[in-house]
Design a protein around this motif. Structure first.
Motif, PDB file in Angstrom:
ATOM      1  N   ARG A   1     -32.446  91.318  -0.612  1.00 27.37           N
ATOM      2  CA  ARG A   1     -33.522  90.940   0.316  1.00 27.37           C
ATOM      3  C   ARG A   1     -33.950  89.483   0.190  1.00 27.37           C
ATOM      4  O   ARG A   1     -33.763  88.706   1.097  1.00 27.37           O
ATOM      5  CB  ARG A   1     -34.751  91.851   0.165  1.00 27.37           C
ATOM      6  CG  ARG A   1     -34.598  93.190   0.817  1.00 27.37           C
ATOM      7  CD  ARG A   1     -35.850  94.037   0.640  1.00 27.37           C
ATOM      8  NE  ARG A   1     -37.037  93.446   1.236  1.00 27.37           N
ATOM      9  CZ  ARG A   1     -38.270  93.903   1.037  1.00 27.37           C
ATOM     10  NH1 ARG A   1     -38.471  94.936   0.238  1.00 27.37           N
ATOM     11  NH2 ARG A   1     -39.296  93.343   1.640  1.00 27.37           N
TER      12      ARG A   1
ATOM     13  N   GLU B   1     -36.971  85.735   3.512  1.00 28.56           N
ATOM     14  CA  GLU B   1     -36.121  86.899   3.762  1.00 28.56           C
ATOM     15  C   GLU B   1     -35.146  86.673   4.917  1.00 28.56           C
ATOM     16  O   GLU B   1     -33.961  87.010   4.820  1.00 28.56           O
ATOM     17  CB  GLU B   1     -36.977  88.130   4.036  1.00 28.56           C
ATOM     18  CG  GLU B   1     -37.592  88.745   2.808  1.00 28.56           C
ATOM     19  CD  GLU B   1     -38.214  90.098   3.088  1.00 28.56           C
ATOM     20  OE1 GLU B   1     -37.560  90.914   3.756  1.00 28.56           O
ATOM     21  OE2 GLU B   1     -39.352  90.329   2.648  1.00 28.56           O
ATOM     22  N   GLU B   2     -35.636  86.119   6.016  1.00 26.29           N
ATOM     23  CA  GLU B   2     -34.762  85.922   7.177  1.00 26.29           C
ATOM     24  C   GLU B   2     -33.639  84.943   6.862  1.00 26.29           C
ATOM     25  O   GLU B   2     -32.482  85.166   7.235  1.00 26.29           O
ATOM     26  CB  GLU B   2     -35.591  85.409   8.363  1.00 26.29           C
ATOM     27  CG  GLU B   2     -34.785  85.302   9.658  1.00 26.29           C
ATOM     28  CD  GLU B   2     -35.642  84.907  10.845  1.00 26.29           C
ATOM     29  OE1 GLU B   2     -35.066  84.478  11.869  1.00 26.29           O
ATOM     30  OE2 GLU B   2     -36.891  85.027  10.755  1.00 26.29           O
TER      31      GLU B   2
ATOM     32  N   ASN C   1     -31.030  86.592   4.668  1.00 23.15           N
ATOM     33  CA  ASN C   1     -30.180  87.461   5.475  1.00 23.15           C
ATOM     34  C   ASN C   1     -29.106  86.649   6.186  1.00 23.15           C
ATOM     35  O   ASN C   1     -27.941  87.053   6.255  1.00 23.15           O
ATOM     36  CB  ASN C   1     -31.039  88.224   6.486  1.00 23.15           C
ATOM     37  CG  ASN C   1     -30.265  89.317   7.180  1.00 23.15           C
ATOM     38  OD1 ASN C   1     -29.717  90.208   6.531  1.00 23.15           O
ATOM     39  ND2 ASN C   1     -30.216  89.268   8.496  1.00 23.15           N
TER      40      ASN C   1
ATOM     41  N   TYR D   1     -26.468  85.536   3.625  1.00 20.24           N
ATOM     42  CA  TYR D   1     -25.612  86.658   3.241  1.00 20.24           C
ATOM     43  C   TYR D   1     -24.545  86.934   4.290  1.00 20.24           C
ATOM     44  O   TYR D   1     -23.359  87.113   3.964  1.00 20.24           O
ATOM     45  CB  TYR D   1     -26.481  87.894   3.022  1.00 20.24           C
ATOM     46  CG  TYR D   1     -25.721  89.178   2.827  1.00 20.24           C
ATOM     47  CD1 TYR D   1     -24.946  89.389   1.700  1.00 20.24           C
ATOM     48  CD2 TYR D   1     -25.783  90.197   3.795  1.00 20.24           C
ATOM     49  CE1 TYR D   1     -24.258  90.577   1.518  1.00 20.24           C
ATOM     50  CE2 TYR D   1     -25.093  91.381   3.620  1.00 20.24           C
ATOM     51  CZ  TYR D   1     -24.336  91.567   2.482  1.00 20.24           C
ATOM     52  OH  TYR D   1     -23.639  92.743   2.314  1.00 20.24           O
ATOM     53  N   HIS D   2     -24.936  86.947   5.538  1.00 23.49           N
ATOM     54  CA  HIS D   2     -23.974  87.232   6.593  1.00 23.49           C
ATOM     55  C   HIS D   2     -22.990  86.079   6.795  1.00 23.49           C
ATOM     56  O   HIS D   2     -21.816  86.307   7.120  1.00 23.49           O
ATOM     57  CB  HIS D   2     -24.704  87.555   7.903  1.00 23.49           C
ATOM     58  CG  HIS D   2     -25.282  88.926   7.925  1.00 23.49           C
ATOM     59  ND1 HIS D   2     -26.593  89.200   7.566  1.00 23.49           N
ATOM     60  CD2 HIS D   2     -24.723  90.133   8.224  1.00 23.49           C
ATOM     61  CE1 HIS D   2     -26.807  90.498   7.664  1.00 23.49           C
ATOM     62  NE2 HIS D   2     -25.702  91.085   8.066  1.00 23.49           N
TER      63      HIS D   2
END
Length: 270
Positions: free
Chosen positions: A132, A108-109, A112, A115-116
């Protein structure tokens, strides 16, 4: 050998549908509803919806297994009694709670971060869907989609050198997923075990459904279920999908006829 139409195996379908522990398992987009350009637009056809409602009353399990997040899938389908499995088998909805498989949760991390780093879309007609533990990049309505497809692939591969995700392709979409053994096929194996299914049918239309078709075949070959996989042909005929499935349905409307046949045979023994 060409894959046959589902009407050529009606005797097998009847046997499967009339077995007490029969599970109906299906993809959603492009299978029970027409393929739409943007993810917020789809709706199951009225006939498929009514057939699914009736089958849910009669079967041990009706499950929708989608690339959508499980909560999103439930929100667009809005039918009770269905086992919602999202993120290509990496999560499921239980009593209103999203349960993510352990191996996916560990990513998950990093997802993230990916995605950013990818940022907002800069190409008209491209959309990013953050879910997610997975992510999708769609480009169906971009100008020159084949050119955009390669531009996106180059950008995704460059970013992914840092993160190590698995990039896979669907119909005008790139999927970014953790490199773990969790997919629609593993979801089917889990559903068969949980609901003690004796027979099962899976319907799907895209590359990500191939693992589901293969799972049905493997479970059948192992003698665990009498199973059948159905490739739903859509706007684009994907050879791998057609070739991996046991039988074909020619369209979403043809799926309606298939489900109506299954319902008729199930009602005959209910």
């Amino acid at each position: 050998m060409a894959t046959a139409h589902w009407t050529t195996v009606k005797d097998t379908l009847q046997q499967i549908a009339q077995t007490p522990r029969f599970g109906l398992l299906s993809d959603f987009d492009g299978t029970l509803c027409h393929f739409q350009p943007y993810p917020e637009m789809p709706h199951m056809t009225a006939r498929n919806e009514q057939l699914i409602i009736e089958l849910t009353k009669l079967l041990p399990v009706v499950s929708l297994i989608s690339g959508r997040a499980a909560l999103e899938l439930e929100s667009v389908v809005q039918l009770p009694g269905i086992a919602y499995v999202g993120n290509h088998g990496m999560e499921e909805l239980r009593d209103g709670n999203v349960i993510v498989v352990d191996a996916a949760r560990e990513w998950e991390e990093r997802m993230n971060g990916f995605y950013h780093e990818l940022g907002e879309p800069t190409i008209p007609g491209v959309r990013h869907q953050f879910k997610r533990v997975t992510m999708s990049v769609t480009y169906r309505y971009a100008d020159q989609p084949e050119k955009v497809r390669l531009q996106l692939l180059d950008k995704l591969q460059t970013i992914n050198e840092k993160y190590g995700f698995h990039l896979s392709e669907g119909r005008t979409i790139w999927e970014i997923k953790p490199p773990i053994e969790a997919n629609k096929g593993t979801a089917i194996a889990a559903l068969v075990k949980e609901h003690q299914l004796e027979t099962a049918i899976y319907l799907g239309d895209d590359y990500t459904d191939v693992s589901a078709f293969e799972s049905i075949k493997a479970l059948h070959a192992a003698g665990q279920i009498n199973g059948l996989s159905v490739a739903v042909l859509g706007e684009t005929d994907i050879p791998l999908v057609r070739e991996t499935a046991d039988v074909l349905a020619n369209s979403v409307e043809d799926v309606e006829d298939l489900l109506a046949f299954i319902l008729e045979k199930r009602l005959a023994v209910s």
